[in-house]
Design an enzyme around this catalytic site. Structure first.
Site, PDB file in Angstrom:
ATOM      1  N   GLU A  26       0.824  -1.211   0.000  1.00 11.82           N
ATOM      2  CA  GLU A  26       0.000   0.000   0.000  1.00 11.82           C
ATOM      3  C   GLU A  26       0.857   1.261   0.000  1.00 11.82           C
ATOM      4  O   GLU A  26       0.526   2.250  -0.666  1.00 11.82           O
ATOM      5  CB  GLU A  26      -0.939   0.000   1.205  1.00 11.82           C
ATOM      6  CG  GLU A  26      -2.015  -1.076   1.169  1.00 11.82           C
ATOM      7  CD  GLU A  26      -2.985  -0.936   0.012  1.00 11.82           C
ATOM      8  OE1 GLU A  26      -3.014   0.138  -0.617  1.00 11.82           O
ATOM      9  OE2 GLU A  26      -3.718  -1.899  -0.273  1.00 11.82           O
ATOM     10  N   TYR A 109      -6.646   5.876   4.552  1.00 12.09           N
ATOM     11  CA  TYR A 109      -6.769   4.884   3.484  1.00 12.09           C
ATOM     12  C   TYR A 109      -5.940   3.635   3.782  1.00 12.09           C
ATOM     13  O   TYR A 109      -6.430   2.508   3.722  1.00 12.09           O
ATOM     14  CB  TYR A 109      -6.353   5.478   2.137  1.00 12.09           C
ATOM     15  CG  TYR A 109      -6.017   4.399   1.139  1.00 12.09           C
ATOM     16  CD1 TYR A 109      -7.021   3.625   0.571  1.00 12.09           C
ATOM     17  CD2 TYR A 109      -4.688   4.103   0.827  1.00 12.09           C
ATOM     18  CE1 TYR A 109      -6.721   2.593  -0.310  1.00 12.09           C
ATOM     19  CE2 TYR A 109      -4.375   3.073  -0.047  1.00 12.09           C
ATOM     20  CZ  TYR A 109      -5.403   2.327  -0.611  1.00 12.09           C
ATOM     21  OH  TYR A 109      -5.099   1.298  -1.458  1.00 12.09           O
ATOM     22  N   ASP A 127      -9.796   5.496  -1.871  1.00 10.21           N
ATOM     23  CA  ASP A 127      -8.661   6.005  -2.638  1.00 10.21           C
ATOM     24  C   ASP A 127      -9.184   6.637  -3.927  1.00 10.21           C
ATOM     25  O   ASP A 127     -10.396   6.807  -4.097  1.00 10.21           O
ATOM     26  CB  ASP A 127      -7.650   4.886  -2.921  1.00 10.21           C
ATOM     27  CG  ASP A 127      -8.153   3.865  -3.940  1.00 10.21           C
ATOM     28  OD1 ASP A 127      -9.374   3.846  -4.231  1.00 10.21           O
ATOM     29  OD2 ASP A 127      -7.321   3.082  -4.442  1.00 10.21           O
TER      30      ASP A 127
END
Length: 334
Positions: A26, A109, A127
């Protein structure tokens, strides 16, 4: 969810529910396309297979591995967060959304992605892909450039989010936005077209709304590469700089070098440019001039005056550098 089970891409980090692997992917994929991020993810996992291994690395080694990916604050925060997990949590990632938010560089997020995928916590991710999908599906016209808009999207997603597999649902939304509900959406083949408000109203091209535009600055850099035989002077970018911790050459905004620090004999060895390099907020035009200094003692004196560090030329390859400098070094030989 049915679409995701059929169409999801085979990505290396999806093979594991290990929070370290998910977190690493991520962070790498922030501001980075998947195809560009995969080799970096694989290099990091191979070099640092655990969070403790990453925590034990030097910042310079982490930045070197990150070289070319840009947004280097991500790499510095990655390293600091790994040290947090190793030192404050005994090498075990926090297992909740709120706990994950305490890690350096982990925002709403990233925390939602890890919490839902690894720990099955029902918290929606939002996102760029999700903003695009959900704004079109529900006809949301709030400006996604505003921080307050995220809450609107989270409240919209929450009622349709399953409790049994929130991680798969979050990944399905992101994947659908990446592959189907793209900036130029594939509406004719979209499984959701008859449930989509913007498809009915033909407003796909207007959503999501993002009013604020990034102002791009044009910038010229003149690099002065001070050398003496196999020695070369490098500049370490300071704290707070976008290239903090990386190495480049002495630079000025002026096209002429102030010869005062040179004093003794020297000669212009080679010039190169212009080289163009784009950053999010800057378009850089760079010129490079190599100046050969007469002797090593004088080179060391100049380096001290200009706060530079002297290296052997063959050490260049081991140091973390901005992509602009990597591109330049690929074109020349010392």
């Amino acid at each position: 969810m049915n679409w995701y089970s059929r169409e999801k891409r085979d990505l290396p980090w999806r093979a594991s529910l290990n929070p370290y692997a998910v977190w690493l992917s991520e962070i790498i994929l922030q501001q980075t396309r998947v195809v560009q991020g995969i080799p970096y993810y694989e290099k990091f996992i191979k070099t640092y297979p655990t969070v403790d291994a990453l925590a034990a690395a030097s910042e310079q080694d982490v930045l070197k591995l990150w070289e070319g990916l840009g947004y280097y604050s991500r790499a510095r925060n990655l390293h600091k967060a790994a040290q947090q997990v190793a030192q404050e949590y005994d090498g075990v990632f926090p297992n909740s959304y709120l706990g994950l938010l305490k890690l350096k560089g982990v925002g709403p997020y990233t925390a939602a992605a890890i919490a839902s995928i690894c720990f099955q916590e029902k918290v929606p991710v939002v996102d760029g892909n999700v903003f695009r999908l959900i704004s079109r599906l529900f006809g949301i016209q709030e400006d996604i450039g505003k921080g307050s808009t995220r809450k609107i999207f989270e409240k919209t997603i929450a009622p349709i989010m399953p409790s049994s597999s929130p991680g798969d649902f979050n990944q399905a939304m992101m994947e659908f936005g990446a592959l189907v509900c793209t900036p130029r959406p594939h509406c004719p083949t979209c499984d959701l077209q008859f449930d989509c408000l913007s498809f009915k109203e033909k407003t796909q091209h207007l959503l999501p709304v993002k009013a604020k535009k990034i102002k791009i600055q044009d910038r010229t850099l003149n690099y002065w590469i001070l050398t003496c035989q196999n020695k070369i002077c490098l500049n370490k970018r300071i704290k707070g700089d976008i290239w903090e911790g990386l190495w480049d050459f002495y630079s000025t905004s002026m096209a002429l070098f102030n010869a005062a620090p040179l004093d003794g004999k020297h000669k212009v060895q080679a010039s190169y440019g212009p080289m163009n390099h784009k950053l999010t907020h800057q378009n850089i035009t760079a010129w490079f001039t190599q100046i050969e200094i007469s002797n090593e003692t004088h080179l060391n004196e100049i380096a001290k005056k200009l706060n530079l560090t002297v290296f052997n030329v063959d050490e260049l390859v081991t140091l973390p550098k901005p992509k602009l400098i990597v591109n330049y070094l690929a074109q020349v030989k010392f």
